[in-house]
Scaffold this motif. Structure first.
Motif, mmCIF file in Angstrom:
data_model
loop_
_atom_site.group_PDB
_atom_site.id
_atom_site.type_symbol
_atom_site.label_atom_id
_atom_site.label_comp_id
_atom_site.label_asym_id
_atom_site.label_seq_id
_atom_site.Cartn_x
_atom_site.Cartn_y
_atom_site.Cartn_z
ATOM 1 N N LYS A 7 6.775 -21.971 0.537
ATOM 2 C CA LYS A 7 7.496 -23.232 -0.111
ATOM 3 C C LYS A 7 8.833 -23.348 0.227
ATOM 4 N N ALA A 8 9.111 -22.737 1.621
ATOM 5 C CA ALA A 8 10.712 -22.841 1.865
ATOM 6 C C ALA A 8 11.173 -24.302 2.393
ATOM 7 N N ARG A 9 12.516 -24.442 2.423
ATOM 8 C CA ARG A 9 13.099 -25.604 2.697
ATOM 9 C C ARG A 9 13.763 -25.093 4.182
ATOM 10 N N PRO A 10 13.174 -25.265 5.231
ATOM 11 C CA PRO A 10 13.539 -24.423 6.250
ATOM 12 C C PRO A 10 15.038 -25.059 6.805
ATOM 13 N N ILE A 11 15.862 -24.371 7.116
ATOM 14 C CA ILE A 11 17.126 -24.595 7.799
ATOM 15 C C ILE A 11 16.943 -25.304 8.934
ATOM 16 N N PRO A 12 17.410 -26.478 9.345
ATOM 17 C CA PRO A 12 17.338 -27.192 10.773
ATOM 18 C C PRO A 12 17.830 -25.838 11.692
ATOM 19 N N TYR A 13 16.992 -25.971 12.914
ATOM 20 C CA TYR A 13 17.346 -25.009 13.744
ATOM 21 C C TYR A 13 18.856 -24.916 14.164
ATOM 22 N N GLU A 14 19.469 -26.106 14.408
ATOM 23 C CA GLU A 14 20.600 -26.185 14.926
ATOM 24 C C GLU A 14 21.844 -25.952 13.847
ATOM 25 N N THR A 42 0.891 -1.311 -0.092
ATOM 26 C CA THR A 42 0.080 0.045 0.009
ATOM 27 C C THR A 42 0.834 1.318 0.054
ATOM 28 N N SER A 43 0.465 2.127 -0.594
ATOM 29 C CA SER A 43 1.224 3.500 -0.837
ATOM 30 C C SER A 43 1.277 4.112 0.541
ATOM 31 N N SER A 44 0.310 4.018 1.609
ATOM 32 C CA SER A 44 0.390 4.797 2.565
ATOM 33 C C SER A 44 1.492 4.507 3.849
ATOM 34 N N ALA A 45 2.405 3.540 3.318
ATOM 35 C CA ALA A 45 3.207 3.041 4.398
ATOM 36 C C ALA A 45 4.534 3.805 4.096
ATOM 37 N N ASP A 46 5.715 3.855 5.015
ATOM 38 C CA ASP A 46 7.056 4.592 4.813
ATOM 39 C C ASP A 46 7.801 3.851 3.816
ATOM 40 N N ALA A 47 7.936 2.644 4.018
ATOM 41 C CA ALA A 47 8.812 1.658 3.198
ATOM 42 C C ALA A 47 8.271 0.239 3.017
ATOM 43 N N VAL A 48 8.990 -0.534 2.309
ATOM 44 C CA VAL A 48 8.681 -1.960 2.089
ATOM 45 C C VAL A 48 10.008 -2.939 2.393
ATOM 46 N N LEU A 49 10.068 -3.928 3.189
ATOM 47 C CA LEU A 49 10.889 -4.868 3.015
ATOM 48 C C LEU A 49 10.866 -5.535 1.898
ATOM 49 N N PHE A 50 11.684 -5.325 0.874
ATOM 50 C CA PHE A 50 11.821 -6.068 -0.592
ATOM 51 C C PHE A 50 12.477 -7.198 -0.276
ATOM 52 N N MET A 51 11.768 -8.485 -0.126
ATOM 53 C CA MET A 51 12.419 -9.506 0.367
ATOM 54 C C MET A 51 12.503 -10.589 -1.071
ATOM 55 N N LEU A 52 13.640 -11.410 -0.665
ATOM 56 C CA LEU A 52 13.984 -12.410 -1.281
ATOM 57 C C LEU A 52 13.931 -13.658 -0.525
ATOM 58 N N LEU A 53 12.930 -14.475 -0.534
ATOM 59 C CA LEU A 53 13.001 -15.695 0.458
ATOM 60 C C LEU A 53 13.855 -16.732 -0.175
ATOM 61 N N LEU A 54 15.257 -16.578 0.501
ATOM 62 C CA LEU A 54 16.439 -17.146 -0.270
ATOM 63 C C LEU A 54 16.431 -18.816 -0.236
ATOM 64 N N ASN A 55 15.711 -19.341 0.746
ATOM 65 C CA ASN A 55 15.534 -20.647 0.598
ATOM 66 C C ASN A 55 14.261 -21.404 0.244
ATOM 67 N N ASP A 111 25.741 -23.334 10.367
ATOM 68 C CA ASP A 111 26.541 -23.563 9.141
ATOM 69 C C ASP A 111 25.793 -22.918 8.010
ATOM 70 N N ILE A 112 24.728 -23.624 7.845
ATOM 71 C CA ILE A 112 23.764 -23.549 6.562
ATOM 72 C C ILE A 112 23.129 -22.060 6.500
ATOM 73 N N ALA A 113 22.797 -21.570 7.701
ATOM 74 C CA ALA A 113 22.073 -20.229 7.965
ATOM 75 C C ALA A 113 23.157 -19.229 7.469
ATOM 76 N N ALA A 114 24.390 -19.514 8.067
ATOM 77 C CA ALA A 114 25.511 -18.387 7.578
ATOM 78 C C ALA A 114 25.650 -18.541 6.289
#
Ligand code: 1GP
Length: 249
Positions: free
Chosen positions: A142-149, A85-98, A152-155
Protein backbone atom coordinates in the motif's frame (compact mmCIF):
# COMPACT_ATOMS: atom_id res chain seq x y z
CA UNK A 1 23.28 -7.38 17.63
CA UNK A 2 25.58 -9.10 15.14
CA UNK A 3 26.47 -7.22 11.97
CA UNK A 4 28.79 -9.60 10.18
CA UNK A 5 26.81 -9.78 6.94
CA UNK A 6 26.33 -6.03 6.68
CA UNK A 7 30.04 -5.41 7.32
CA UNK A 8 30.88 -7.87 4.58
CA UNK A 9 28.74 -5.84 2.15
CA UNK A 10 30.11 -2.53 3.36
CA UNK A 11 33.66 -3.71 2.73
CA UNK A 12 32.83 -4.00 -0.97
CA UNK A 13 31.26 -0.54 -1.20
CA UNK A 14 34.08 0.99 -3.23
CA UNK A 15 34.00 -1.92 -5.65
CA UNK A 16 30.20 -1.55 -5.96
CA UNK A 17 27.72 -4.03 -4.62
CA UNK A 18 25.66 -6.54 -6.54
CA UNK A 19 22.74 -8.41 -4.99
CA UNK A 20 21.01 -11.33 -6.70
CA UNK A 21 17.32 -11.59 -5.88
CA UNK A 22 15.54 -14.94 -5.73
CA UNK A 23 11.75 -14.92 -5.61
CA UNK A 24 10.50 -17.99 -3.67
CA UNK A 25 7.24 -17.93 -5.60
CA UNK A 26 9.05 -18.64 -8.86
CA UNK A 27 11.90 -20.86 -7.72
CA UNK A 28 12.55 -24.38 -6.50
CA UNK A 29 15.61 -25.43 -4.47
CA UNK A 30 17.41 -26.85 -7.49
CA UNK A 31 17.05 -23.65 -9.52
CA UNK A 32 17.90 -21.52 -6.48
CA UNK A 33 21.14 -23.46 -6.07
CA UNK A 34 22.03 -23.02 -9.75
CA UNK A 35 21.33 -19.28 -9.65
CA UNK A 36 23.38 -18.86 -6.46
CA UNK A 37 26.39 -20.82 -7.73
CA UNK A 38 26.27 -18.78 -10.90
CA UNK A 39 25.94 -15.56 -8.86
CA UNK A 40 29.00 -16.54 -6.86
CA UNK A 41 31.01 -17.26 -10.00
CA UNK A 42 29.91 -13.98 -11.56
CA UNK A 43 31.02 -11.99 -8.49
CA UNK A 44 27.68 -11.11 -6.88
CA UNK A 45 28.00 -10.14 -3.20
CA UNK A 46 24.95 -11.82 -1.68
CA UNK A 47 21.66 -13.55 -2.36
CA UNK A 48 18.50 -11.70 -1.42
CA UNK A 49 15.53 -13.96 -0.97
CA UNK A 50 11.92 -12.91 -0.65
CA UNK A 51 8.86 -11.61 -2.39
CA UNK A 52 5.33 -10.39 -1.96
CA UNK A 53 3.41 -13.55 -2.86
CA UNK A 54 3.62 -17.30 -2.32
CA UNK A 55 6.19 -17.29 0.50
CA UNK A 56 5.84 -19.98 3.17
CA UNK A 57 8.39 -21.02 5.75
CA UNK A 58 9.31 -24.65 4.89
CA UNK A 59 9.85 -23.80 1.22
CA UNK A 60 11.81 -20.67 2.15
CA UNK A 61 14.05 -22.66 4.48
CA UNK A 62 14.77 -25.20 1.73
CA UNK A 63 15.60 -22.43 -0.70
CA UNK A 64 17.91 -20.67 1.76
CA UNK A 65 19.78 -23.92 2.38
CA UNK A 66 20.23 -24.46 -1.36
CA UNK A 67 21.47 -20.90 -1.84
CA UNK A 68 23.96 -21.24 0.99
CA UNK A 69 25.75 -24.01 -0.86
CA UNK A 70 27.21 -21.26 -3.04
CA UNK A 71 29.08 -19.78 -0.07
CA UNK A 72 27.41 -16.41 -0.59
CA UNK A 73 25.62 -14.78 2.35
CA UNK A 74 21.85 -15.20 2.16
CA UNK A 75 19.82 -12.20 3.24
CA UNK A 76 16.05 -12.32 3.72
CA UNK A 77 14.03 -9.68 1.90
CA UNK A 78 10.63 -10.24 3.53
CA UNK A 79 7.32 -8.87 2.30
CA UNK A 80 5.71 -9.89 5.60
CA UNK A 81 6.38 -12.06 8.66
CA UNK A 82 6.05 -15.20 6.55
CA UNK A 83 9.36 -14.23 4.93
CA UNK A 84 11.47 -15.20 7.96
CA UNK A 85 13.59 -18.29 8.58
CA UNK A 86 16.43 -18.88 11.02
CA UNK A 87 18.50 -20.56 8.32
CA UNK A 88 19.45 -17.23 6.67
CA UNK A 89 22.46 -15.09 7.57
CA UNK A 90 20.56 -11.82 7.98
CA UNK A 91 17.31 -10.03 7.29
CA UNK A 92 16.67 -6.63 5.74
CA UNK A 93 14.67 -5.15 8.59
CA UNK A 94 12.63 -2.80 6.47
CA UNK A 95 10.39 0.18 7.01
CA UNK A 96 8.32 0.80 3.88
CA UNK A 97 8.68 4.52 4.39
CA UNK A 98 6.11 5.65 1.83
CA UNK A 99 3.39 3.16 2.68
CA UNK A 100 0.01 4.62 3.54
CA UNK A 101 -0.65 1.68 5.83
CA UNK A 102 0.76 1.92 9.40
CA UNK A 103 1.04 -1.88 9.36
CA UNK A 104 4.11 -1.51 7.09
CA UNK A 105 5.55 1.40 9.10
CA UNK A 106 5.69 -0.06 12.58
CA UNK A 107 3.05 -2.80 12.81
CA UNK A 108 4.76 -5.62 10.96
CA UNK A 109 8.13 -4.70 12.47
CA UNK A 110 6.67 -5.16 15.96
CA UNK A 111 5.21 -8.52 14.87
CA UNK A 112 8.55 -9.59 13.46
CA UNK A 113 11.00 -8.30 16.07
CA UNK A 114 10.43 -10.93 18.81
CA UNK A 115 10.53 -13.70 16.19
CA UNK A 116 13.79 -12.37 14.76
CA UNK A 117 15.23 -12.20 18.27
CA UNK A 118 14.36 -15.86 18.86
CA UNK A 119 15.78 -16.82 15.51
CA UNK A 120 19.02 -14.98 16.29
CA UNK A 121 19.05 -13.36 12.86
CA UNK A 122 21.24 -10.39 12.08
CA UNK A 123 19.07 -7.37 11.24
CA UNK A 124 20.08 -4.79 8.65
CA UNK A 125 17.96 -1.66 9.21
CA UNK A 126 16.64 -0.67 5.78
CA UNK A 127 14.57 2.26 4.55
CA UNK A 128 12.54 0.86 1.68
CA UNK A 129 11.24 3.52 -0.67
CA UNK A 130 8.95 2.70 -3.57
CA UNK A 131 9.30 4.74 -6.74
CA UNK A 132 7.44 4.73 -10.05
CA UNK A 133 5.82 1.46 -11.10
CA UNK A 134 6.18 -0.12 -7.67
CA UNK A 135 5.32 -3.66 -8.76
CA UNK A 136 3.80 -6.14 -6.35
CA UNK A 137 5.77 -4.68 -3.43
CA UNK A 138 4.14 -1.30 -4.00
CA UNK A 139 0.66 -2.72 -4.40
CA UNK A 140 0.76 -5.16 -1.49
CA UNK A 141 2.62 -2.68 0.71
CA UNK A 142 0.00 0.00 0.00
CA UNK A 143 2.72 2.41 -1.01
CA UNK A 144 2.05 5.80 -2.54
CA UNK A 145 4.83 5.45 -5.11
CA UNK A 146 6.97 8.52 -5.67
CA UNK A 147 6.77 9.56 -9.36
CA UNK A 148 9.83 8.35 -11.28
CA UNK A 149 11.08 11.85 -12.03
CA UNK A 150 10.55 13.34 -8.56
CA UNK A 151 14.06 12.95 -7.26
CA UNK A 152 13.40 15.74 -4.79
CA UNK A 153 10.72 13.68 -3.03
CA UNK A 154 12.86 10.53 -3.20
CA UNK A 155 15.72 12.53 -1.65
CA UNK A 156 13.48 13.73 1.19
CA UNK A 157 12.39 10.17 2.01
CA UNK A 158 15.98 8.93 1.75
CA UNK A 159 17.21 11.60 4.14
CA UNK A 160 14.45 10.64 6.54
CA UNK A 161 15.52 6.99 6.30
CA UNK A 162 19.16 7.87 6.94
CA UNK A 163 18.24 10.11 9.86
CA UNK A 164 16.21 7.25 11.34
CA UNK A 165 19.38 5.17 11.28
CA UNK A 166 18.87 2.94 8.24
CA UNK A 167 22.08 1.25 7.13
CA UNK A 168 20.60 0.66 3.69
CA UNK A 169 18.49 3.07 1.66
CA UNK A 170 16.75 0.86 -0.91
CA UNK A 171 15.13 2.66 -3.84
CA UNK A 172 12.68 0.21 -5.40
CA UNK A 173 10.88 0.48 -8.74
CA UNK A 174 9.30 -2.94 -8.17
CA UNK A 175 10.35 -6.33 -9.41
CA UNK A 176 9.73 -6.55 -13.15
CA UNK A 177 9.12 -2.80 -13.43
CA UNK A 178 9.01 -1.66 -17.07
CA UNK A 179 11.56 1.09 -16.36
CA UNK A 180 14.29 1.38 -13.75
CA UNK A 181 14.61 4.44 -11.51
CA UNK A 182 16.00 7.28 -13.67
CA UNK A 183 19.64 8.30 -13.04
CA UNK A 184 18.55 11.89 -12.34
CA UNK A 185 16.41 10.69 -9.45
CA UNK A 186 19.27 8.59 -8.05
CA UNK A 187 21.67 11.55 -8.33
CA UNK A 188 19.39 13.80 -6.29
CA UNK A 189 19.18 11.14 -3.58
CA UNK A 190 22.97 10.73 -3.64
CA UNK A 191 23.52 14.45 -3.31
CA UNK A 192 21.18 14.67 -0.33
CA UNK A 193 22.83 11.70 1.41
CA UNK A 194 26.30 13.16 0.81
CA UNK A 195 25.21 16.33 2.56
CA UNK A 196 24.76 14.40 5.78
CA UNK A 197 27.84 12.25 5.11
CA UNK A 198 25.70 9.13 5.04
CA UNK A 199 27.97 6.14 5.53
CA UNK A 200 25.46 3.37 4.77
CA UNK A 201 24.59 1.92 1.38
CA UNK A 202 22.36 3.34 -1.35
CA UNK A 203 20.92 0.34 -3.17
CA UNK A 204 18.71 0.56 -6.26
CA UNK A 205 16.52 -2.13 -7.81
CA UNK A 206 13.58 -2.88 -10.04
CA UNK A 207 13.64 -3.07 -13.84
CA UNK A 208 17.43 -3.01 -14.20
CA UNK A 209 17.64 -5.39 -17.14
CA UNK A 210 20.66 -4.26 -19.12
CA UNK A 211 24.33 -3.62 -18.35
CA UNK A 212 23.77 -0.04 -19.54
CA UNK A 213 21.01 0.66 -17.01
CA UNK A 214 23.09 -1.02 -14.29
CA UNK A 215 26.04 1.22 -15.10
CA UNK A 216 23.84 4.33 -15.24
CA UNK A 217 22.49 3.63 -11.75
CA UNK A 218 26.02 3.33 -10.38
CA UNK A 219 27.29 6.40 -12.21
CA UNK A 220 24.35 8.35 -10.77
CA UNK A 221 25.53 7.48 -7.26
CA UNK A 222 24.10 4.10 -6.25
CA UNK A 223 26.47 1.98 -4.17
CA UNK A 224 24.90 -1.16 -5.54
CA UNK A 225 22.09 -2.71 -7.54
CA UNK A 226 19.68 -5.62 -7.28
CA UNK A 227 18.85 -7.96 -10.17
CA UNK A 228 15.96 -10.39 -9.97
CA UNK A 229 13.83 -10.82 -13.09
CA UNK A 230 16.73 -10.84 -15.56
CA UNK A 231 18.51 -13.53 -13.54
CA UNK A 232 15.46 -15.80 -13.74
CA UNK A 233 15.24 -15.28 -17.51
CA UNK A 234 18.93 -15.43 -18.31
CA UNK A 235 21.28 -16.45 -15.49
CA UNK A 236 24.36 -15.68 -17.56
CA UNK A 237 23.34 -12.03 -17.86
CA UNK A 238 24.75 -11.60 -14.35
CA UNK A 239 28.30 -11.66 -15.70
CA UNK A 240 27.54 -8.65 -17.92
CA UNK A 241 25.66 -6.80 -15.18
CA UNK A 242 28.46 -7.19 -12.67
CA UNK A 243 31.17 -6.34 -15.15
CA UNK A 244 29.22 -3.21 -16.06
CA UNK A 245 28.92 -1.94 -12.49
CA UNK A 246 32.57 -2.67 -11.77
CA UNK A 247 33.63 -0.70 -14.83
CA UNK A 248 35.72 -3.39 -16.37
CA UNK A 249 34.46 -3.12 -19.95
C1 1GP B 1 12.87 -6.20 -6.69
O1 1GP B 1 14.56 -4.60 -6.82
C2 1GP B 1 14.28 -5.94 -7.01
O2 1GP B 1 12.66 -6.09 -5.34
C3 1GP B 1 14.67 -6.48 -8.36
O3 1GP B 1 13.83 -6.11 -9.42
O4 1GP B 1 13.20 -8.22 -10.54
O5 1GP B 1 13.09 -6.05 -11.77
O6 1GP B 1 15.30 -7.06 -11.20
P1 1GP B 1 13.87 -6.90 -10.81
Amino acid sequence: MKDKTFKRLLKNKDNKIHLTLIDPDKTNPEIAKKISLNAYEAGSDAILIGGSLGVYEPHLTELVKSCKESGLPVILFPGNINGLTSSADAVLFMLLLNSDDPYYVGGVQAQAAPIILRMGLETIPTAYIIIGHGGAAGYIGKARPIPYERGDIAAAYSLAGAMLGAKIIYLEAGSGAPYPIPPQTISLVRRALDQIEYDGLLIVGGGINSPESAKEAIKAGADGIVNGTIVEKDPLSLYHMIRAIRNSY
